[in-house]
Scaffold this motif. Sequence first.
Motif, PDB file in Angstrom:
ATOM      1  N   MET A 215      46.387  43.030  35.934  1.00 14.96           N
ATOM      2  CA  MET A 215      46.622  42.563  34.711  1.00 14.96           C
ATOM      3  C   MET A 215      45.778  41.367  34.538  1.00 14.96           C
ATOM      4  SD  MET A 215      50.358  41.321  33.291  1.00 14.96           S
ATOM      5  CE  MET A 215      50.780  40.338  34.647  1.00 14.96           C
ATOM      6  N   PHE A 216      45.596  40.661  35.543  1.00 14.69           N
ATOM      7  CA  PHE A 216      44.525  39.492  35.417  1.00 14.69           C
ATOM      8  C   PHE A 216      43.138  39.631  35.824  1.00 14.69           C
ATOM      9  CE2 PHE A 216      48.916  37.629  35.362  1.00 14.69           C
ATOM     10  CZ  PHE A 216      49.069  37.084  34.095  1.00 14.69           C
ATOM     11  N   ARG A 217      43.058  41.024  36.610  1.00 12.02           N
ATOM     12  CA  ARG A 217      41.603  40.987  37.229  1.00 12.02           C
ATOM     13  C   ARG A 217      41.282  40.127  38.154  1.00 12.02           C
ATOM     14  NH1 ARG A 217      39.277  45.276  33.621  1.00 12.02           N
ATOM     15  NH2 ARG A 217      40.760  45.573  32.523  1.00 12.02           N
ATOM     16  N   GLN A 218      42.144  39.742  38.780  1.00 13.61           N
ATOM     17  CA  GLN A 218      41.787  38.489  39.910  1.00 13.61           C
ATOM     18  C   GLN A 218      42.761  39.018  41.012  1.00 13.61           C
ATOM     19  OE1 GLN A 218      43.014  34.893  38.560  1.00 13.61           O
ATOM     20  NE2 GLN A 218      41.171  34.757  37.354  1.00 13.61           N
TER      21      GLN A 218
ATOM     22  N   ASN B  20      34.393  45.403  38.216  1.00 16.16           N
ATOM     23  CA  ASN B  20      34.161  43.897  38.282  1.00 16.16           C
ATOM     24  C   ASN B  20      35.522  43.146  38.986  1.00 16.16           C
ATOM     25  OD1 ASN B  20      31.893  43.293  36.660  1.00 16.16           O
ATOM     26  ND2 ASN B  20      33.021  44.790  35.219  1.00 16.16           N
TER      27      ASN B  20
ATOM     28  N   GLN C   9      47.657  51.063  30.227  1.00 23.76           N
ATOM     29  CA  GLN C   9      48.067  49.550  29.730  1.00 23.76           C
ATOM     30  C   GLN C   9      46.619  48.941  29.741  1.00 23.76           C
ATOM     31  OE1 GLN C   9      50.127  47.784  29.042  1.00 23.76           O
ATOM     32  NE2 GLN C   9      52.353  48.339  29.731  1.00 23.76           N
ATOM     33  N   ILE C  10      45.572  49.347  30.613  1.00 28.75           N
ATOM     34  CA  ILE C  10      44.363  48.453  30.737  1.00 28.75           C
ATOM     35  C   ILE C  10      43.597  48.731  29.176  1.00 28.75           C
ATOM     36  CG2 ILE C  10      42.381  48.245  31.699  1.00 28.75           C
ATOM     37  CD1 ILE C  10      43.795  48.228  34.424  1.00 28.75           C
ATOM     38  N   LEU C  11      43.661  50.083  29.086  1.00 26.77           N
ATOM     39  CA  LEU C  11      42.607  50.505  27.889  1.00 26.77           C
ATOM     40  C   LEU C  11      43.499  50.725  26.455  1.00 26.77           C
ATOM     41  CD1 LEU C  11      40.898  53.412  29.966  1.00 26.77           C
ATOM     42  CD2 LEU C  11      40.044  51.309  29.454  1.00 26.77           C
TER      43      LEU C  11
ATOM     44  N   GLN D 236      56.434  39.698  33.237  1.00 22.93           N
ATOM     45  CA  GLN D 236      55.283  40.392  32.759  1.00 22.93           C
ATOM     46  C   GLN D 236      54.648  41.492  33.685  1.00 22.93           C
ATOM     47  OE1 GLN D 236      53.134  36.044  32.582  1.00 22.93           O
ATOM     48  NE2 GLN D 236      51.999  37.334  30.990  1.00 22.93           N
TER      49      GLN D 236
ATOM     50  N   PRO E 201      55.680  28.596  33.402  1.00 23.36           N
ATOM     51  CA  PRO E 201      54.518  29.353  34.033  1.00 23.36           C
ATOM     52  C   PRO E 201      54.771  29.601  35.473  1.00 23.36           C
ATOM     53  CG  PRO E 201      53.584  27.248  33.855  1.00 23.36           C
ATOM     54  CD  PRO E 201      54.804  27.165  33.015  1.00 23.36           C
TER      55      PRO E 201
ATOM     56  N   LYS F  67      39.396  56.044  38.960  1.00 23.78           N
ATOM     57  CA  LYS F  67      38.672  54.954  39.784  1.00 23.78           C
ATOM     58  C   LYS F  67      39.774  53.809  40.547  1.00 23.78           C
ATOM     59  CE  LYS F  67      34.910  53.876  36.623  1.00 23.78           C
ATOM     60  NZ  LYS F  67      34.468  52.958  35.523  1.00 23.78           N
TER      61      LYS F  67
END
Lengths: 548, 337
Positions: B106-109, B88, B37-39, B295, B287, B54
């Motif tokens: 998904m949001f990298r947070q 990151n 999904q990410i790539l 999602q 939202p 990773k």
Amino acid sequence: MSGDRDHPYLPRLRSQLADNKIDRREFLRTATLLGVSASAAMMMAGQTSPARAQETPKAGGSIRIENKNASADPAVMTSIDSSNATRQTLEYLTETGADNITRPYLLESWKPSEDLRSWTLNVRKGVKWQDGRDFTSDDVAWNIKRLLADETGSSVLGLMKGYMLNDSKGADGKTTHALWDANAIEKVDDHTVRLNLKVAQIAVPEHLFHYSFAMVDPTASPIFRAGINGTGPFRVVELSPGRNVVYEPNKNYWGQRPYLDKLEFVDYGDERAAVPAALISGQIQGILNAEPQQMPLLRNQPHLQLYEVLTGDGPALRFRVDLKPFDNPKVRLALKLGVDNAAVAKLALGDMGSAGENHQVAPVHPEYFKLPAFTQDIARAKQLLAEAGFPDGLQFEVAVTKTPAYHVLVVQAIVEMWKQIGVNATINVMPTSAYYDVWTKLPVGLTSWAHRPLGVMNIGLAYRSGAPWNESGYNNPEFDRLLTQAESVADPVERRKVMEPIEKLLQEDGPMIQATWRKQATFYAKSVGGFSMHPSQYVFARNLWLKA
Amino acid sequence: MLAFALRRVSQLLVTAIVSSFLLFVVTEFSPGTVSRQILGPYALPNQVALLDQKLGLSQSLPQRYLNWVSILVGLKSNPLGDPALGLNLSDPRGDRYFGNFGYSLMFRQPVRDVLAGPLANSALLGAVAMAFIVPLSLLIGIMAGANAGTRLDRLLSLGSLIVTSIPEYAAGVILLTVFVSYLNWLPGTSPLLASEQWSIASQLVLPVTVLTLASAGYVARIVRASMADTMTKPYVRTALLKGLTKSQIVTRHVIRNGMIPPMTVLLLQLNWLVGGVVVCESIFAYPGVGRLLLQAGLFGDLALVQTITLISLAMAAITQLLADMSYMALNPRVRLT
């Protein structure tokens, strides 16, 4: 205009234009490819400047556009939406316009060698990062190297692998990649980079505009976020992934300052049904693209303007040629002859589609060769199946992704038509992500192939033997030879000659039914000026302005 | 009372552990991998395998579950936050603390940061909707139940039945067509971003209406049934014979006793409103947590799906605990053993 330093092919190109052997559009395309600036090429072609818009853009105002966004490294971007979000801040070396012509952008010009194996990229002088630093060839070389590294995970690697990289298998059986030559990316001076290619390649400028190819600042994190340092016309002031991005103009922009005071991209996620409602009630002024089923509703709104463009976006229903019965070319041809492509396009896309010709080169491509019409022939299809040893027909399963929705319709139409030649296929509708986990292994599947500006690009990615995205396992030395030949010809007329046998070969022997081309369409509020629909749905907000 | 509360809390813990593990098992079988999904579809297999490694996705299921629990309670630091991996990902709270739900890929947070906004938005939507659902359904239910069998009862019951049987998406589309397409009175979506034309309040109207329609009719029918049942009890007849008026009987005796079963249902609505309104939030692009869950599920964002599901579980357990407590308050005769 045609100085000593021009490509030797230019004079011939000009005479072909004079003799009407190629049209102006092709002349412009090829001339810019050979390193002539777009404005110089237009002058050669006898047009002094592009057709002017009737209205003069005004500065000021703010607009909202529907576009998904994420906070990710642009190198691993996988969607047009994400690239639209970064595009306003991070720029590309080249730019393929809505007219399908690729021009230098952060480059001032490029120049291929005669054998198309060495490309000199002249970096535009005066381009500055937002923080005031000059954009130089060091930035360019660093970015290209980063995108080609295995750890980065970028799709640029798959795109350029063939001419920039060597692969090797480690002791653990894992494949790794390295530049094919230490000098493959060569810094000539502060504003010149040379790419030295393993094999000839004509689509280098187009590849430089692949959406993951956005130039990021080597001295900071590449993650897209508020305050990211780019060279682009807007700066990101606020970013909530999955929600919105807010931009303001970059006061130090090296080019024409954008007209808008504020730009906002609003993320509606996968809720496609919500988007027209937002547009109709004026919460947003533009949407990324309109789905075929939304067209009637949006067409009826007096305050909205329709924009559309024909593209080379056409899904391919392909067969694994290493599996029975699809290893038999007669079976493949019979399956193609059983389908009426025009009817499939009409059923699946209505006004938004046109018929494909089972060779995946589109009429919008400069090298497209028009073959005699490929028509449905039930009797011949049945006869071919009988000759191949399947007089009683066939049974198999076709996999297709849930989105975009019309792909399922394409498969349903084809499967229904096959019944006439005794082929009973079942349909397996898969979640999109699940499909792309196994897409290269499925016996039969309908795969999305996005628009690319040249006809040789998609067929090179999909059908060259051994290519990483060769999902059908197609392996035809004659096709490979012709394709390599086509890719090394800069002349559109000469290339078109090679495209004739390529298209014929794919149509007769190729592993896929490519039944539809789709138009891209979108709607913007009539109050927005400066928009044109890009075949890849790219948004360039620097051109947008608000009418009073 | 205390023993009862303690017993319920321990049951709650067991439920949480069992269900969170079940969640892991289910997500194990979800199609597609996060790395893909990410790539994206065009990444080469070796690039996907590299990221899988990773992210630690190649570890076994129980091992991943244990890791997740240890990170959650702050025993272990989250390996994904290691800068050496180059993912990151970083968490401003540090790498080891209680209540660390991990990173949303998904949001990298950190999940906590991703979830804070939607949770508040869903709570707002839920609170406003409840402010309409509770009085409306009680009023209709009590009026119908107290007058069971009359024409008024039939009218109210039929009305509730019709409204309840309209699915949320149908109600949403009908309201959109009328109030947005034709009349242009209301905004078509509710991203909660104020503009000159549409205030935040105007964006709440349609989602709240859909939720109220979906829920009030159903709750009203439960209230009506319970009220009508209570009305047949001998003590009501006694009160009537004693000379009390009907309205005195209803307000003094019947409502208090008739509210016990609807209480559970009402509190369950609360649970549904915060975390379960996937359809309504999706139609209006609201939202909130429901849309986020959808999602996250489609993306395969494990940490986010797990956290949202855990929150829903906790909400369910807590509201049921409240329901049990309110039983006792409404009727001291209820003995819970």
